[in-house]
Design a protein around this motif. Structure first.
Motif, PDB file in Angstrom:
ATOM      1  N   LEU A 125       0.750  10.985  -1.158  1.00 28.11           N
ATOM      2  CA  LEU A 125      -0.601  10.971  -0.564  1.00 28.11           C
ATOM      3  C   LEU A 125      -1.165   9.800  -0.217  1.00 28.11           C
ATOM      4  N   ILE A 126      -1.877   9.500   1.042  1.00 30.19           N
ATOM      5  CA  ILE A 126      -2.497   8.292   1.308  1.00 30.19           C
ATOM      6  C   ILE A 126      -3.955   8.854   1.880  1.00 30.19           C
ATOM      7  N   ALA A 127      -4.954   8.230   1.372  1.00 33.91           N
ATOM      8  CA  ALA A 127      -6.383   8.385   1.565  1.00 33.91           C
ATOM      9  C   ALA A 127      -7.079   7.512   1.138  1.00 33.91           C
ATOM     10  N   THR A 128      -8.496   7.439   1.473  1.00 34.52           N
ATOM     11  CA  THR A 128      -9.383   6.654   0.894  1.00 34.52           C
ATOM     12  C   THR A 128      -9.614   6.627  -0.428  1.00 34.52           C
ATOM     13  N   LYS A 129     -10.238   5.519  -1.048  1.00 32.71           N
ATOM     14  CA  LYS A 129     -10.456   5.659  -2.466  1.00 32.71           C
ATOM     15  C   LYS A 129     -11.246   6.751  -3.183  1.00 32.71           C
ATOM     16  N   GLY A 130     -12.237   6.860  -2.194  1.00 37.09           N
ATOM     17  CA  GLY A 130     -13.029   8.226  -2.567  1.00 37.09           C
ATOM     18  C   GLY A 130     -12.184   9.510  -2.504  1.00 37.09           C
ATOM     19  N   ASP A 152       0.989   2.410  -4.641  1.00 38.62           N
ATOM     20  CA  ASP A 152       0.580   1.303  -5.850  1.00 38.62           C
ATOM     21  C   ASP A 152      -0.676   0.668  -4.979  1.00 38.62           C
ATOM     22  N   GLN A 153      -1.259  -0.414  -5.760  1.00 39.09           N
ATOM     23  CA  GLN A 153      -2.491  -0.917  -5.082  1.00 39.09           C
ATOM     24  C   GLN A 153      -2.195  -1.546  -3.763  1.00 39.09           C
ATOM     25  N   LYS A 158      -3.397  -1.538   1.905  1.00 34.32           N
ATOM     26  CA  LYS A 158      -3.118  -1.321   3.249  1.00 34.32           C
ATOM     27  C   LYS A 158      -3.677  -0.016   3.990  1.00 34.32           C
ATOM     28  N   VAL A 159      -3.882   0.918   3.188  1.00 36.88           N
ATOM     29  CA  VAL A 159      -4.372   2.220   3.660  1.00 36.88           C
ATOM     30  C   VAL A 159      -5.933   2.018   4.128  1.00 36.88           C
ATOM     31  N   GLU A 160      -6.603   1.333   3.134  1.00 37.81           N
ATOM     32  CA  GLU A 160      -8.013   1.011   3.336  1.00 37.81           C
ATOM     33  C   GLU A 160      -8.173   0.109   4.440  1.00 37.81           C
ATOM     34  N   SER A 161      -7.252  -1.155   4.641  1.00 34.48           N
ATOM     35  CA  SER A 161      -7.340  -1.888   5.533  1.00 34.48           C
ATOM     36  C   SER A 161      -7.224  -1.224   7.115  1.00 34.48           C
ATOM     37  N   LEU A 162      -6.365  -0.405   7.075  1.00 29.05           N
ATOM     38  CA  LEU A 162      -5.992   0.698   8.414  1.00 29.05           C
ATOM     39  C   LEU A 162      -7.176   1.436   8.535  1.00 29.05           C
ATOM     40  N   ILE A 181       3.178   1.393   5.929  1.00 26.14           N
ATOM     41  CA  ILE A 181       2.771   2.457   4.940  1.00 26.14           C
ATOM     42  C   ILE A 181       3.561   3.408   4.855  1.00 26.14           C
ATOM     43  N   LEU A 182       3.907   4.322   5.782  1.00 22.72           N
ATOM     44  CA  LEU A 182       4.916   5.445   5.669  1.00 22.72           C
ATOM     45  C   LEU A 182       6.295   5.132   4.999  1.00 22.72           C
ATOM     46  N   LYS A 183       6.683   3.991   5.664  1.00 20.33           N
ATOM     47  CA  LYS A 183       8.084   3.440   5.258  1.00 20.33           C
ATOM     48  C   LYS A 183       8.164   3.127   3.786  1.00 20.33           C
ATOM     49  N   THR A 184       7.005   2.513   3.128  1.00 17.99           N
ATOM     50  CA  THR A 184       6.770   2.204   1.746  1.00 17.99           C
ATOM     51  C   THR A 184       6.721   3.431   0.759  1.00 17.99           C
TER      52      THR A 184
END
Length: 245
Positions: A125-130, A152-153, A158-162, A181-184
């Protein structure tokens, strides 16, 4: 206008534009009249969803969204969609304010994921901190019976930056950052399916789909479902919105 639906958008506007593009691109058409009838509410000044979820002293996004829902309900759309995953933090309050069905994008996304990838071992799951803080996607994934990882952090940064630096602020897509991000998530955290829990990430997927990873794009799914429901309604078919997931 009759037999139309309403799109509650503007959170952010590029993500909403991406949804509308998918909607128009994927609708089967032979002439202008084959496109769908809908009203787009691009409410760009809705307060930041993540800021409020992380700190309730910050301006709430519930009042303006309630106003949108109530205004649109007077026009009697057949259903509504809300193009922001994080805004589903107040889904119950928004749906309670109207008799018009409001499609739950995260629930729909995970429902489709369960059917498409029933043998997935771990979901990323990748998303905003909210969205992470309100647990809307985590709960949906767990309820569907899957193990999940948030990375991880370093991944979250990176997600937040994108989302914020590249897409929201610059209005640009950063393909290498998205692919990294996807690869990691796939290589380091053993995720065989990755859920895009933010509509800016859906925008990223639309702009940069050329990668080998399996993703669940809630915005792409809700676009497809919008087309499906709208075409059935146009044909005069009745839809039981309690049984669509």
């Amino acid at each position: 206008m009759k037999k139309f639906f309403t799109v509650i958008g503007g959170m952010g506007s590029l993500a909403t534009e991406s949804y509308v593009h998918l909607l128009n691109e994927r609708t089967p058409t032979k002439n202008d009249q084959d496109y769908l009838d809908y009203i787009l509410v691009n409410h760009a000044t809705v307060p930041d969803r993540t800021a409020h979820i992380l700190d309730n002293s910050k301006p709430s996004f519930l009042p303006p969204l309630l106003e949108d829902i109530k205004q649109q309900s007077l026009l009697k759309p057949e259903f509504m969609v809300m193009i922001c995953n994080t805004a589903h933090y107040y889904y119950k309050e928004l749906q309670a304010a109207t008799d018009i069905p409001l499609i739950h994008m995260p629930h729909m996304a995970i429902s489709v994921m369960k059917k498409k990838y029933p043998n997935a071992k771990k979901i990323g799951l990748i998303a905003t901190k909210g969205t992470i803080a309100d647990h809307v996607y985590e709960n949906e994934i767990s309820d569907a019976g899957f193990e999940y990882s948030l990375g991880d952090q370093e991944v979250q940064d990176k997600v937040e930056s994108l989302i914020y630096d590249d897409i929201k602020i610059k209005g640009e897509m950063n393909d290498p950052k998205y692919f990294d991000i996807l690869k990691t998530m796939h290589d380091k955290f053993d995720c065989d399916v990755i859920v895009l829990g933010c509509t800016e990430l859906s925008f990223a997927q639309e702009k940069a789909p050329d990668h080998p990873y399996q993703v669940i794009d809630g915005q792409g799914i809700i676009a497809d479902k919008s087309i499906e429901f709208a075409e059935k309604i146009r044909r005069g078919e009745k839809i039981d919105f309690t049984k669509i997931y």
